[in-house]
Write an enzyme that holds these catalytic residues in place. Structure first.
Site, short mmCIF file in Angstrom:
data_model
loop_
_atom_site.label_atom_id
_atom_site.label_comp_id
_atom_site.label_asym_id
_atom_site.label_seq_id
_atom_site.Cartn_x
_atom_site.Cartn_y
_atom_site.Cartn_z
N GLU A 18 -43.81 5.38 17.94
CA GLU A 18 -43.06 4.63 18.96
C GLU A 18 -43.65 4.88 20.35
O GLU A 18 -43.63 4.00 21.21
CB GLU A 18 -41.58 5.02 18.92
CG GLU A 18 -40.69 4.14 19.79
CD GLU A 18 -40.78 4.43 21.28
OE1 GLU A 18 -40.71 3.47 22.09
OE2 GLU A 18 -40.92 5.60 21.65
N ASP A 71 -42.45 10.09 15.66
CA ASP A 71 -43.55 10.73 16.38
C ASP A 71 -43.11 11.63 17.54
O ASP A 71 -42.06 11.44 18.13
CB ASP A 71 -44.53 9.68 16.91
CG ASP A 71 -43.88 8.63 17.81
OD1 ASP A 71 -42.74 8.22 17.51
OD2 ASP A 71 -44.50 8.24 18.82
ZN LIG Z 1 -39.92 8.60 24.42
ZN LIG Z 2 -37.91 7.87 22.18
#
Ligand SMILES: [Zn+2]
Ligand SMILES: [Zn+2]
Length: 400
Positions: free
Chosen positions: A143, A85
């Site tokens: 994440e 991401d």
């Molecule tokens: Zn980051």
């Molecule tokens: Zn990262």
């Protein structure tokens, strides 16, 4: 791309893909996607893995992808993880391959992680006759967006069938110069939790404060009093952060509002201290609000756990890293109060999260992760490919 320093041992299979991994990273960089919306990225990952002949599972934790590569015979199973991401940042790096998805940017290097892991899959697929066991390539969503994609992927079974024995991953790290690899044992990143407080007072005219209960004054005392959790309640040698990052209330300069809202984050590296934090914070909120005639609502949400590297796996990774960049270039990257949902994988399976040096002051590549100016030295990419490839081959040959 800058030349790789001559001390670095890159195998011919990886050297042949050194330009391809940079091209792939740039392709990914042009089209960053926010957490759980990585549809183009996961389609690209799926197509590449399928083209390599891997078994591929898609739609895990929404956009996650798992590639499975089986070696020549039965053996252990290793999981390698990359995050896919980007961040809600308008890119200002000025590079020719800058984001074409307005307001979204790969400002943490996850484009590099995805490119590295796909390239490792490519190299290992060519060498599948040379190892026993199974390699799982986990491309996870979100994440940067708690609750994150790792937890969901684990809940949906990526560590099972076959059961994973070891987990490894890496993060490009501009805090280390390119050519160095950070390997640390034990806790390396903090847990991250969130709290939200609503203070209910009684609104009134700004000129007649005695007729109301001012939630902004109450909230200000809470912000100040919360500082004593860290300074007076936990041992000075235990790293803890309590930050109130949001304080909202009021609409006019001469009106006392009826409500104010505070939100904040708590970071720790000690599980027991972490467990105590909701009660410590709520006690202060309760005491201040009741002493000042206000009422409150309190919510505390546990987020990513502490990222902990297994001691033996970290020592193993250090030996492999030393063979790739030379022992003198394997260093400690230290502990940070940042957080990572790789922690869920490492909580479930002993493993190691490595930090791959990617800073280069001579090229102006010094901007921190999450900066709109962020970029990294792409010479780190083939080093990352070599590192994860060698880790996998060494692990599956029983060298740990
Ligand atoms: Zn980051
Ligand atoms: Zn990262």
């Amino acid at each position: 791309m800058a030349g790789v320093a001559p001390t670095i041992a890159i195998s011919p299979e990886v050297a042949r893909l050194a330009e391809a991994v940079v091209d792939l990273r740039r392709t990914l960089h042009r089209w960053p996607e926010l957490g759980f919306h990585e549809t183009r990225t996961s389609t690209l990952v799926t197509e590449r893995l399928q083209a390599l002949g891997l078994e591929v599972r898609t739609g895990i934790a929404q956009t996650g992808v798992l590639g499975i590569l089986r070696g020549d015979a039965e053996g252990k199973t290793i999981l390698l993880r990359a995050d896919m991401d980007g961040l809600p940042i308008e890119e200002a790096s000025g590079v020719p391959y800058a984001s074409q998805n307005r307001g979204v940017m790969h400002a943490c290097g996850h484009d590099g992680h995805t490119a590295i892991l796909l390239t490792v899959a490519n190299v290992l697929a060519q060498r599948r006759r040379q190892f026993s066991g199974t390699v799982k390539f986990a491309f996870q969503p979100a994440e940067e967006l708690p609750p994150g994609g790792a937890k969901g992927m684990i809940e949906e079974g990526v560590l099972k069938d076959p059961r994973v024995d070891a987990a490894f991953g890496l993060h490009l790290w501009n805090g280390l110069p390119v050519g160095k690899i950070g390997v640390d044992e034990g806790p390396i990143m903090a847990s991250v939790d969130r709290f939200d407080i609503v203070i209910n007072g009684v609104g009134s005219h700004g000129a007649y404060p005695h007729t109301g209960v001012d939630p902004i004054v109450v909230g200000s005392h809470i912000v100040a009093a919360l500082q004593t959790v860290v300074s007076r309640e936990v041992p000075p040698l235990a790293p803890v952060v309590v930050t109130v990052g949001k304080f909202q209330g009021g609409t006019a300069f001469n009106v006392i509002p009826s409500q104010a809202e505070l939100s904040g984050t708590v970071r720790t590296i000690d599980a027991r201290i972490r467990e105590e934090m909701p009660a410590r914070i709520e006690r202060i909120v309760r005491g201040v609000t009741s002493g000042m005639r206000a009422e409150y609502a309190f919510n505390y949400a546990f987020g990513y756990p502490v990222t902990v590297n297994d001691v033996n796996r970290a020592q193993f990774a250090r030996q492999v890293a030393g063979a790739v960049v030379g022992n003198a270039n394997v260093v400690s990257a230290g502990m940070t109060m940042g957080a990572e949902d790789m922690s869920y994988f490492l909580e479930a399976v002993p493993g190691c999260y490595l930090r791959l040096g990617s800073g280069n002051p001579d090229q102006g590549l010094i901007h921190p992760h999450h900066s709109a100016l962020f970029n990294f030295d792409e010479a780190a990419l083939p080093i990352g490919v070599e590192l994860l490839t060698q880790l996998t081959l060494a692990y599956l040959s029983g060298w740990d």
